[in-house]
Design an enzyme around this catalytic site. Structure first.
Site, PDB file in Angstrom:
ATOM      1  N   HIS A 109       0.990  -1.466  -0.416  1.00 44.04           N
ATOM      2  CA  HIS A 109       0.003  -0.196   0.017  1.00 44.04           C
ATOM      3  C   HIS A 109       0.635   1.777   0.158  1.00 44.04           C
ATOM      4  CE1 HIS A 109      -4.131   1.062   1.367  1.00 44.04           C
ATOM      5  NE2 HIS A 109      -3.844   1.640  -0.339  1.00 44.04           N
ATOM      6  N   ASP A 136      -9.077   0.078   4.562  1.00 41.95           N
ATOM      7  CA  ASP A 136      -8.271  -0.753   5.325  1.00 41.95           C
ATOM      8  C   ASP A 136      -8.425  -1.140   6.116  1.00 41.95           C
ATOM      9  OD1 ASP A 136      -5.488  -1.258   5.575  1.00 41.95           O
ATOM     10  OD2 ASP A 136      -5.189   0.350   4.581  1.00 41.95           O
ATOM     11  N   HIS A 138      -6.176  -0.402   8.643  1.00 40.94           N
ATOM     12  CA  HIS A 138      -5.233   0.341   9.241  1.00 40.94           C
ATOM     13  C   HIS A 138      -5.026   2.002   8.727  1.00 40.94           C
ATOM     14  CE1 HIS A 138      -3.130  -3.588   8.297  1.00 40.94           C
ATOM     15  NE2 HIS A 138      -2.653  -3.472   9.519  1.00 40.94           N
ATOM     16  N   ASP A 140      -3.094   4.293   8.712  1.00 36.76           N
ATOM     17  CA  ASP A 140      -1.672   4.631   7.194  1.00 36.76           C
ATOM     18  C   ASP A 140      -1.692   5.875   7.964  1.00 36.76           C
ATOM     19  OD1 ASP A 140      -1.295   1.742   6.195  1.00 36.76           O
ATOM     20  OD2 ASP A 140      -2.603   1.987   4.638  1.00 36.76           O
ATOM     21  N   HIS A 153       4.388   1.265   3.771  1.00 36.45           N
ATOM     22  CA  HIS A 153       3.136   0.954   3.763  1.00 36.45           C
ATOM     23  C   HIS A 153       2.057   1.487   5.250  1.00 36.45           C
ATOM     24  CE1 HIS A 153       2.495  -3.559   5.279  1.00 36.45           C
ATOM     25  NE2 HIS A 153       3.662  -2.336   6.352  1.00 36.45           N
ATOM     26  N   ASP A 239      -7.040  -1.849  -0.389  1.00 30.10           N
ATOM     27  CA  ASP A 239      -6.203  -2.613   0.981  1.00 30.10           C
ATOM     28  C   ASP A 239      -6.972  -3.951   1.156  1.00 30.10           C
ATOM     29  OD1 ASP A 239      -4.598  -4.080   2.285  1.00 30.10           O
ATOM     30  OD2 ASP A 239      -3.600  -2.264   2.913  1.00 30.10           O
ATOM     31  N   ASP A 241      -6.571  -6.314   2.833  1.00 26.86           N
ATOM     32  CA  ASP A 241      -6.754  -6.608   4.440  1.00 26.86           C
ATOM     33  C   ASP A 241      -7.667  -6.162   5.008  1.00 26.86           C
ATOM     34  OD1 ASP A 241      -5.360  -4.257   5.088  1.00 26.86           O
ATOM     35  OD2 ASP A 241      -3.385  -4.364   5.882  1.00 26.86           O
ATOM     36  N   GLU A 284      -1.922  -4.643  -1.692  1.00 29.67           N
ATOM     37  CA  GLU A 284      -1.577  -6.178  -0.604  1.00 29.67           C
ATOM     38  C   GLU A 284      -1.840  -6.958  -0.167  1.00 29.67           C
ATOM     39  OE1 GLU A 284       0.589  -4.902   2.103  1.00 29.67           O
ATOM     40  OE2 GLU A 284       0.670  -3.028   1.983  1.00 29.67           O
TER      41      GLU A 284
END
Length: 317
Positions: A109, A136, A138, A140, A153, A239, A241, A284
């Site tokens: 990412h 996502d 996260h 980030d 990332h 992403d 995840d 990802e």
């Protein structure tokens, strides 16, 4: 049970340009470099053609190899990340200039820095507004002073909003590339302590998993998509995840408790209903951690919903 496709206002002659970016340069686990090929094996080009979208696969960008070194000054592989993101910026920018919808096949990412930088520059040049949906687990929004790993990332949104090394924050030709108010983050459930403070200070609009649990995906997406109009360029940075690891195990940074398959489908369908998506990242995906390409297949199914596939159990009134 009747089937009916969502009404989506994509151009009838739309071309999606697939841009493979085979690197895990910004990640802490090797394997995302194989993501573009896994998405191809899962049939992403054929899926787009089924949706009436011409798929133009330009192959993979070629950049530096992953040296797998420890961080320097709080950043791992900064020079290599800059090189890859410069390639991405140029490829995505060219696709937009050519009237295509760029689909970046990552890769980790950190590549979102180059992709969104290109979109931001394009919007500035064409006088369009920008909305970025960041799907996502996260936020980030880490920095070199806060990150426990130095992996870039975990920093792309911070860099895009102007908090990072100048070689990355300036990729859009303007500092910062975007304003935090242009971003909507969905599905967040892993944020470092110091990072959380920065997110609040920046005023990022975050729909974390508690909010999603309490309000439901429909309300989340209504809020995230509020204010869009025909002058808005909608960029989706997906992403993998973002998804619960039960349905998407093939990522290097799994976090339990993500959206279910149906919640993710609703998210994608509501984005498609706007007819405004004009650029997409898929990042990802790590085939080395996957089970028989399951995660790539799920990702392609969800992207098909982004391009308008929808099953309605009720006839429209």
């Amino acid at each position: 049970m009747p089937f009916q496709e969502a009404h989506v206002n994509f151009p009838t002659d739309l071309t999606a340009r697939l841009i493979g970016v085979p690197t895990d340069i910004g990640a802490g686990v090797r394997g995302a470099s194989m993501g573009p090929e896994a998405l191809r094996v899962a049939g992403i080009a054929a899926m787009l053609e089924r949706r009436g979208v011409r798929a133009e696969d330009i192959g993979n960008l070629q950049g530096p190899t992953n040296p797998w070194r420890p961080p320097v000054g709080g950043y791992r592989h900064l020079d290599e990340v800059v090189a890859w993101n410069t390639l991405v910026r140029d490829a995505v920018g060219q696709a937009l200039s050519d009237g295509c919808l760029p689909v970046m096949l990552g890769g980790d990412h950190s590549l979102g820095i180059g992709s969104v930088s290109a979109v931001a520059r394009h919007c500035r040049q064409t006088g369009r507004k920008l909305r970025v949906l960041w799907l996502d687990a996260h936020a980030d929004f880490n920095t070199n002073l806060l990150t426990p790993t130095g992996n870039l990332h975990g920093m792309p949104v911070a860099c895009l909003c102007g908090n990072g090394p100048s070689a990355l924050t300036s990729l859009a030709g303007r500092h910062p590339a975007i304003q935090p108010a242009w971003v909507r983050q969905i599905g967040i459930r892993s944020v470092d302590d110091g990072e959380r403070t920065l997110v609040h200070q920046a005023g990022l609009e975050v729909y974390d998993m508690r909010y999603l649990d309490e309000m439901g995906m429909r309300a989340v997406m209504q809020a995230a998509l509020a204010g869009l109009d025909v002058e808005t360029h909608l960029h989706v940075s997906f992403d993998v995840d973002f998804l619960d690891p039960e349905i998407a195990p093939g990522v290097g940074t799994t976090v339990a408790g993500g959206p279910t398959y149906r919640e993710a489908q609703l998210c994608m369908e509501m984005i498609a209903d706007t007819g405004l998506m004009r650029s997409l990242d898929i990042v990802e995906l790590n085939p080395a951690l996957d089970v028989r390409n399951k995660t790539a297949s799920v990702a392609v199914e969800l992207v098909e919903s982004l391009f308008g596939k929808s099953t309605l159990v009720r006839a429209p009134k």
